[in-house]
Design a protein around this motif. Structure first.
Motif, mmCIF file in Angstrom:
data_model
loop_
_atom_site.group_PDB
_atom_site.id
_atom_site.type_symbol
_atom_site.label_atom_id
_atom_site.label_comp_id
_atom_site.label_asym_id
_atom_site.label_seq_id
_atom_site.Cartn_x
_atom_site.Cartn_y
_atom_site.Cartn_z
ATOM 1 N N ARG A 220 4.723 3.171 7.339
ATOM 2 C CA ARG A 220 3.430 2.504 7.159
ATOM 3 C C ARG A 220 3.404 1.156 7.874
ATOM 4 O O ARG A 220 2.415 0.804 8.523
ATOM 5 N N ILE A 221 4.485 0.405 7.785
ATOM 6 C CA ILE A 221 4.542 -0.892 8.468
ATOM 7 C C ILE A 221 4.452 -0.692 9.981
ATOM 8 O O ILE A 221 3.664 -1.361 10.652
ATOM 9 N N VAL B 50 11.992 -1.376 11.930
ATOM 10 C CA VAL B 50 11.601 -1.859 10.610
ATOM 11 C C VAL B 50 12.804 -1.645 9.701
ATOM 12 O O VAL B 50 13.235 -0.518 9.488
ATOM 13 N N VAL B 51 13.356 -2.734 9.208
ATOM 14 C CA VAL B 51 14.508 -2.681 8.313
ATOM 15 C C VAL B 51 13.993 -2.837 6.894
ATOM 16 O O VAL B 51 13.374 -3.853 6.566
ATOM 17 N N VAL B 52 14.245 -1.836 6.066
ATOM 18 C CA VAL B 52 13.818 -1.883 4.664
ATOM 19 C C VAL B 52 15.055 -2.140 3.805
ATOM 20 O O VAL B 52 16.007 -1.359 3.828
ATOM 21 N N VAL B 53 15.025 -3.244 3.072
ATOM 22 C CA VAL B 53 16.120 -3.610 2.181
ATOM 23 C C VAL B 53 15.620 -3.462 0.755
ATOM 24 O O VAL B 53 14.617 -4.075 0.377
ATOM 25 N N VAL B 54 16.304 -2.643 -0.026
ATOM 26 C CA VAL B 54 15.949 -2.470 -1.434
ATOM 27 C C VAL B 54 16.713 -3.524 -2.225
ATOM 28 O O VAL B 54 17.936 -3.468 -2.335
ATOM 29 N N GLU B 55 15.972 -4.492 -2.744
ATOM 30 C CA GLU B 55 16.579 -5.622 -3.457
ATOM 31 C C GLU B 55 16.907 -5.265 -4.910
ATOM 32 O O GLU B 55 17.974 -5.586 -5.406
ATOM 33 N N HIS B 56 15.954 -4.625 -5.595
ATOM 34 C CA HIS B 56 16.144 -4.269 -7.002
ATOM 35 C C HIS B 56 15.573 -2.887 -7.277
ATOM 36 O O HIS B 56 14.575 -2.488 -6.658
ATOM 37 N N GLU C 32 0.823 -1.209 0.000
ATOM 38 C CA GLU C 32 0.000 0.000 0.000
ATOM 39 C C GLU C 32 0.860 1.263 0.000
ATOM 40 O O GLU C 32 0.509 2.246 -0.642
ATOM 41 N N ALA C 33 1.985 1.235 0.704
ATOM 42 C CA ALA C 33 2.869 2.399 0.749
ATOM 43 C C ALA C 33 3.500 2.677 -0.613
ATOM 44 O O ALA C 33 3.775 3.831 -0.948
ATOM 45 N N LEU C 34 3.700 1.624 -1.413
ATOM 46 C CA LEU C 34 4.351 1.781 -2.717
ATOM 47 C C LEU C 34 3.365 1.845 -3.880
ATOM 48 O O LEU C 34 3.784 2.051 -5.023
ATOM 49 N N ALA C 35 2.100 1.682 -3.631
ATOM 50 C CA ALA C 35 1.107 1.601 -4.711
ATOM 51 C C ALA C 35 1.145 2.828 -5.616
ATOM 52 O O ALA C 35 1.123 2.703 -6.845
ATOM 53 N N GLU C 36 1.220 3.996 -5.044
ATOM 54 C CA GLU C 36 1.225 5.217 -5.859
ATOM 55 C C GLU C 36 2.496 5.327 -6.694
ATOM 56 O O GLU C 36 2.458 5.772 -7.838
ATOM 57 N N LEU D 98 10.595 6.742 -0.497
ATOM 58 C CA LEU D 98 9.809 5.513 -0.615
ATOM 59 C C LEU D 98 10.149 4.532 0.513
ATOM 60 O O LEU D 98 9.249 3.925 1.099
ATOM 61 N N ALA D 99 11.420 4.377 0.823
ATOM 62 C CA ALA D 99 11.815 3.482 1.918
ATOM 63 C C ALA D 99 11.261 3.990 3.248
ATOM 64 O O ALA D 99 10.779 3.200 4.074
ATOM 65 N N ARG D 100 11.287 5.297 3.458
ATOM 66 C CA ARG D 100 10.730 5.871 4.682
ATOM 67 C C ARG D 100 9.223 5.638 4.754
ATOM 68 O O ARG D 100 8.685 5.317 5.819
ATOM 69 N N ALA D 101 8.535 5.790 3.623
ATOM 70 C CA ALA D 101 7.089 5.563 3.597
ATOM 71 C C ALA D 101 6.756 4.114 3.950
ATOM 72 O O ALA D 101 5.805 3.852 4.689
#
Length: 119
Positions: free
Chosen positions: A90-91, A106-112, A36-40, A83-86
């Motif tokens: 949100r989580i 909350v650890v956000v890892v950007v894979e690709h 949901e955080a990335l939908a937009e 985006l990572a902050r959002a």
């Protein structure tokens, strides 16, 4: 005529038992929150990233916090930090709101990074 029998005493809410929420419940909430955080950010793009992957380190006690690790693909070019902050915010908010469990991290890892396909 039957005599009235008083209801059994249940004690205070904290002494009646406890609720354990399975780690997979936290993971499903976190995955949905990330989507949901990335939908937009993904809206209007033909190229899409993989769905988020979530792992949770559950609470060690009744009032202990959880730690969530989420792996996401992000559209490129975009403001990756925002985006990572959002996703992180949100989580944290959704897990707290739906389970009343504190979130330690909350650890956000950007894979690709997924570029827009020319077409």
């Amino acid at each position: 005529m039957a005599a009235l029998v008083p209801a059994p005493a249940h004690g205070e809410p904290g002494t009646r038992g406890r609720l354990r929420i399975a780690d997979r419940v936290y993971a499903r909430i976190a995955a949905r929150a990330a989507r949901e955080a990335l939908a937009e950010a993904w809206q209007g793009r033909t190229a899409r990233g993989a769905p988020p992957t979530v792992s949770v380190t559950g609470p060690s006690g009744p009032s202990a916090p959880v730690t969530v690790r989420v792996t996401v693909d992000l559209p490129f070019p975009s403001d990756l930090t925002a985006l990572a902050r959002a996703v992180r915010d949100r989580i944290g908010a959704d897990v707290r709101a739906l389970t009343a469990t504190r979130v330690a991290e909350v650890v956000v890892v950007v894979e690709h990074l997924v570029p827009e396909v020319a077409g």
